[in-house]
Design a protein around this motif. Structure first.
Motif, PDB file in Angstrom:
ATOM      1  N   TRP A 186      -5.829   2.102   0.589  1.00  0.00           N
ATOM      2  CA  TRP A 186      -5.930   1.376   1.542  1.00  0.00           C
ATOM      3  C   TRP A 186      -5.350  -0.029   1.452  1.00  0.00           C
ATOM      4  CZ3 TRP A 186     -11.180   1.537   4.586  1.00  0.00           C
ATOM      5  CH2 TRP A 186     -11.098   1.166   6.103  1.00  0.00           C
ATOM      6  N   THR A 187      -4.393  -0.459   2.203  1.00  0.00           N
ATOM      7  CA  THR A 187      -3.723  -1.817   2.156  1.00  0.00           C
ATOM      8  C   THR A 187      -4.308  -2.538   3.476  1.00  0.00           C
ATOM      9  OG1 THR A 187      -1.731  -1.087   3.282  1.00  0.00           O
ATOM     10  CG2 THR A 187      -1.923  -0.887   0.766  1.00  0.00           C
ATOM     11  N   LYS A 188      -4.176  -3.928   3.145  1.00  0.00           N
ATOM     12  CA  LYS A 188      -4.668  -4.701   4.386  1.00  0.00           C
ATOM     13  C   LYS A 188      -3.727  -5.995   4.491  1.00  0.00           C
ATOM     14  CE  LYS A 188      -8.816  -7.723   5.454  1.00  0.00           C
ATOM     15  NZ  LYS A 188     -10.074  -8.032   4.964  1.00  0.00           N
ATOM     16  N   VAL A 189      -3.299  -6.190   5.456  1.00  0.00           N
ATOM     17  CA  VAL A 189      -2.129  -7.162   5.624  1.00  0.00           C
ATOM     18  C   VAL A 189      -2.575  -8.295   6.443  1.00  0.00           C
ATOM     19  CG1 VAL A 189       0.154  -7.862   6.584  1.00  0.00           C
ATOM     20  CG2 VAL A 189      -0.255  -5.447   5.706  1.00  0.00           C
ATOM     21  N   VAL A 190      -2.903  -9.628   5.868  1.00  0.00           N
ATOM     22  CA  VAL A 190      -3.046 -10.868   6.278  1.00  0.00           C
ATOM     23  C   VAL A 190      -2.101 -11.864   6.426  1.00  0.00           C
ATOM     24  CG1 VAL A 190      -4.649 -12.542   6.674  1.00  0.00           C
ATOM     25  CG2 VAL A 190      -5.408 -10.393   6.204  1.00  0.00           C
ATOM     26  N   GLY A 191      -1.087 -12.106   7.282  1.00  0.00           N
ATOM     27  CA  GLY A 191      -0.189 -12.869   7.284  1.00  0.00           C
ATOM     28  C   GLY A 191       0.943 -12.335   6.468  1.00  0.00           C
ATOM     29  N   THR A 192       1.323 -12.896   5.454  1.00  0.00           N
ATOM     30  CA  THR A 192       2.496 -12.743   4.530  1.00  0.00           C
ATOM     31  C   THR A 192       1.888 -11.943   3.199  1.00  0.00           C
ATOM     32  OG1 THR A 192       2.737 -14.987   3.498  1.00  0.00           O
ATOM     33  CG2 THR A 192       4.239 -13.944   5.366  1.00  0.00           C
ATOM     34  N   ASP A 193       0.414 -12.015   3.015  1.00  0.00           N
ATOM     35  CA  ASP A 193      -0.160 -11.356   2.075  1.00  0.00           C
ATOM     36  C   ASP A 193      -0.599 -10.057   2.471  1.00  0.00           C
ATOM     37  OD1 ASP A 193      -0.303 -13.685   0.521  1.00  0.00           O
ATOM     38  OD2 ASP A 193      -2.330 -14.358   1.059  1.00  0.00           O
ATOM     39  N   GLY A 194      -0.404  -9.101   1.202  1.00  0.00           N
ATOM     40  CA  GLY A 194      -0.755  -7.747   1.622  1.00  0.00           C
ATOM     41  C   GLY A 194      -1.715  -7.240   0.462  1.00  0.00           C
ATOM     42  N   GLU A 195      -2.930  -7.041   0.669  1.00  0.00           N
ATOM     43  CA  GLU A 195      -3.970  -6.625  -0.218  1.00  0.00           C
ATOM     44  C   GLU A 195      -4.043  -4.926  -0.632  1.00  0.00           C
ATOM     45  OE1 GLU A 195      -8.768  -6.689  -0.749  1.00  0.00           O
ATOM     46  OE2 GLU A 195      -7.949  -7.995   0.573  1.00  0.00           O
ATOM     47  N   LEU A 196      -4.248  -4.780  -1.754  1.00  0.00           N
ATOM     48  CA  LEU A 196      -4.367  -3.558  -2.202  1.00  0.00           C
ATOM     49  C   LEU A 196      -5.931  -3.561  -2.066  1.00  0.00           C
ATOM     50  CD1 LEU A 196      -1.621  -3.667  -3.510  1.00  0.00           C
ATOM     51  CD2 LEU A 196      -2.279  -2.056  -5.253  1.00  0.00           C
ATOM     52  N   TYR A 197      -6.504  -2.860  -0.864  1.00  0.00           N
ATOM     53  CA  TYR A 197      -7.846  -3.095  -0.512  1.00  0.00           C
ATOM     54  C   TYR A 197      -8.747  -2.203  -1.208  1.00  0.00           C
ATOM     55  CZ  TYR A 197     -11.390  -3.534   3.219  1.00  0.00           C
ATOM     56  OH  TYR A 197     -12.511  -3.739   3.798  1.00  0.00           O
ATOM     57  N   VAL A 198      -8.470  -0.889  -1.336  1.00  0.00           N
ATOM     58  CA  VAL A 198      -9.244   0.121  -2.106  1.00  0.00           C
ATOM     59  C   VAL A 198      -8.055   1.042  -2.629  1.00  0.00           C
ATOM     60  CG1 VAL A 198     -11.104   1.680  -2.033  1.00  0.00           C
ATOM     61  CG2 VAL A 198     -10.946  -0.124  -0.502  1.00  0.00           C
ATOM     62  N   VAL A 199      -8.412   1.478  -3.867  1.00  0.00           N
ATOM     63  CA  VAL A 199      -7.394   2.399  -4.602  1.00  0.00           C
ATOM     64  C   VAL A 199      -8.472   3.349  -5.228  1.00  0.00           C
ATOM     65  CG1 VAL A 199      -5.836   3.194  -5.985  1.00  0.00           C
ATOM     66  CG2 VAL A 199      -5.626   0.764  -4.923  1.00  0.00           C
ATOM     67  N   ALA A 200      -8.476   4.808  -4.691  1.00  0.00           N
ATOM     68  CA  ALA A 200      -9.463   5.539  -5.185  1.00  0.00           C
ATOM     69  C   ALA A 200      -8.717   6.973  -5.424  1.00  0.00           C
ATOM     70  CB  ALA A 200     -10.571   5.801  -4.300  1.00  0.00           C
ATOM     71  N   VAL A 201      -9.060   7.422  -6.848  1.00  0.00           N
ATOM     72  CA  VAL A 201      -8.684   9.061  -7.061  1.00  0.00           C
ATOM     73  C   VAL A 201      -9.816   9.741  -7.289  1.00  0.00           C
ATOM     74  CG1 VAL A 201      -7.374  10.271  -8.813  1.00  0.00           C
ATOM     75  CG2 VAL A 201      -6.533   7.760  -8.134  1.00  0.00           C
ATOM     76  N   ASP A 202     -10.047  10.892  -6.597  1.00  0.00           N
ATOM     77  CA  ASP A 202     -10.976  11.842  -6.910  1.00  0.00           C
ATOM     78  C   ASP A 202     -11.139  12.310  -8.556  1.00  0.00           C
ATOM     79  OD1 ASP A 202     -12.321  14.743  -7.309  1.00  0.00           O
ATOM     80  OD2 ASP A 202     -12.830  14.214  -5.181  1.00  0.00           O
ATOM     81  N   PRO A 203     -12.368  11.941  -9.095  1.00  0.00           N
ATOM     82  CA  PRO A 203     -12.385  12.388 -10.657  1.00  0.00           C
ATOM     83  C   PRO A 203     -11.859  13.745 -11.081  1.00  0.00           C
ATOM     84  CG  PRO A 203     -14.581  11.599  -9.731  1.00  0.00           C
ATOM     85  CD  PRO A 203     -13.819  11.690  -8.345  1.00  0.00           C
ATOM     86  N   ASP A 204     -11.936  14.757 -10.131  1.00  0.00           N
ATOM     87  CA  ASP A 204     -11.131  16.082 -10.351  1.00  0.00           C
ATOM     88  C   ASP A 204      -9.727  15.842 -10.779  1.00  0.00           C
ATOM     89  OD1 ASP A 204     -13.648  17.314 -10.648  1.00  0.00           O
ATOM     90  OD2 ASP A 204     -13.554  18.002  -8.536  1.00  0.00           O
ATOM     91  N   HIS A 205      -9.104  14.907 -10.072  1.00  0.00           N
ATOM     92  CA  HIS A 205      -7.648  14.556  -9.971  1.00  0.00           C
ATOM     93  C   HIS A 205      -7.046  13.577 -10.603  1.00  0.00           C
ATOM     94  CE1 HIS A 205      -6.621  17.780  -6.751  1.00  0.00           C
ATOM     95  NE2 HIS A 205      -7.968  17.346  -6.342  1.00  0.00           N
ATOM     96  N   GLN A 206      -7.973  13.054 -11.844  1.00  0.00           N
ATOM     97  CA  GLN A 206      -7.808  11.861 -12.619  1.00  0.00           C
ATOM     98  C   GLN A 206      -6.895  12.435 -13.721  1.00  0.00           C
ATOM     99  OE1 GLN A 206     -10.953   9.732 -13.655  1.00  0.00           O
ATOM    100  NE2 GLN A 206     -11.423   8.739 -11.353  1.00  0.00           N
TER     101      GLN A 206
END
Length: 295
Positions: free
Chosen positions: A215-235
């Motif tokens: 999930w990314t989040k854009v505020v002005g010219t900044d872009g945040e990697l807001y949440v990064v998640a991988v299911d434990p079964d797919h790690q």
């Protein structure tokens, strides 16, 4: 200077506006927001067990505010004092109010390295129990969006994905004190925020359903990697690296010039992954015990 007023549950809209204005003024003065996203959403929400501590002057102007999330284990708090009313004991008064609400202990966030919040924690001999790193990197020269491995596909979020998203989020963050507690109401509140765009929430489907997301989040010219998640079964299949590269390419496509993210300082595996992706430490926030080292 008055006394603390404690309110359990949601604030009315007028008071919530005052709190947001107070937080914005402090953020402008200090260069870092004193109150994070979830507590701001909690101001008028009724689905979390929170307490608000407010301090006003004789004319009724809000000078200081604290919020205690009683649903955490332990409870956690955030606080802010008006830049024009500091060094008058207001922070100490809020701290004592929080201690009365959580006599068995709580955590208190102090945002921004070298800020007044961390100086306040040091003055009161509050022990650091957790560090949250802020990492960033420029987006100039970002590579093109990579292709998922065989058996996986990339797509954007739709409202029909909400339940599957929440289930994956809970599995991926089962031991995370904040993200793992996210509810449907919390998700809906974020989807209703002005910054939300469905194409900023990218999902990876695997052979058996939703496998990962960024999930990314854009505020002005900044872009945040807001949440990064991988299911434990797919790690262990390179999906975390894929999502990071996909997010960076997406943010560059959106016109951002800087990417940033938040990661726990003791999560060395994640910190190293982000360093290899070009991120450097930009700031650090700390969670301190709400009781002093001598109490």
């Amino acid at each position: 200077m008055g006394s603390n007023l404690t309110v359990r549950g949601p604030l009315d809209d007028v008071v919530a506006v005052e709190v947001r204005a107070l937080a914005a003024a402090a953020a402008h003065a200090d260069g870092v927001p004193p109150i994070s996203e979830q507590p701001l959403l909690n101001l008028t929400a009724d689905h979390h067990d929170v307490a608000h501590v407010l301090r006003r002057d004789g004319a009724g102007t809000l000078l200081a505010y604290a919020q205690l999330d009683l649903g955490g284990s332990p409870p956690t708090a955030e606080m802010v004092v008006s830049p024009d009313a500091r060094r008058r004991g207001l922070g100490t008064a809020l701290l004592e109010g929080l201690r009365a609400l959580a006599p068995d202990g709580f955590g208190l966030w102090a945002y921004g390295h070298g800020t007044g919040a961390q100086a306040f924690a040091e003055h009161h001999r509050l022990e650091t129990v957790r560090e949250l790193f802020v990492m960033d990197r420029p987006l100039a020269g970002t590579a093109a969006r990579p292709t998922p491995p065989d058996g996986y596909t990339l797509r954007t979020f739709t409202p029909d994905d909400a339940d599957a998203w929440l289930a994956l989020n809970a599995r991926a963050f089962a031991h995370h004190p904040e993200q793992g507690r996210l509810t449907r109401a919390d998700l809906d509140a974020r989807l209703a925020e002005s910054w939300f765009r469905a194409d900023d929430l990218l999902l990876v489907d695997g052979p058996d359903g939703l496998a990962a997301f960024v999930w990314t989040k854009v505020v002005g010219t900044d872009g945040e990697l807001y949440v990064v998640a991988v299911d434990p079964d797919h790690q262990g299949r390179g999906l975390g690296h894929l999502l990071t590269e996909v997010a960076l390419a997406h943010l560059a496509e959106r016109g951002c010039t800087r990417a940033l993210l938040y990661v726990d300082g003791d999560n060395l595996r994640a910190v190293n992954v982000y360093r290899r992706a070009g991120f450097d430490l930009a700031d650090r926030h700390v969670l301190v015990r709400g009781t002093s080292a001598t109490s």
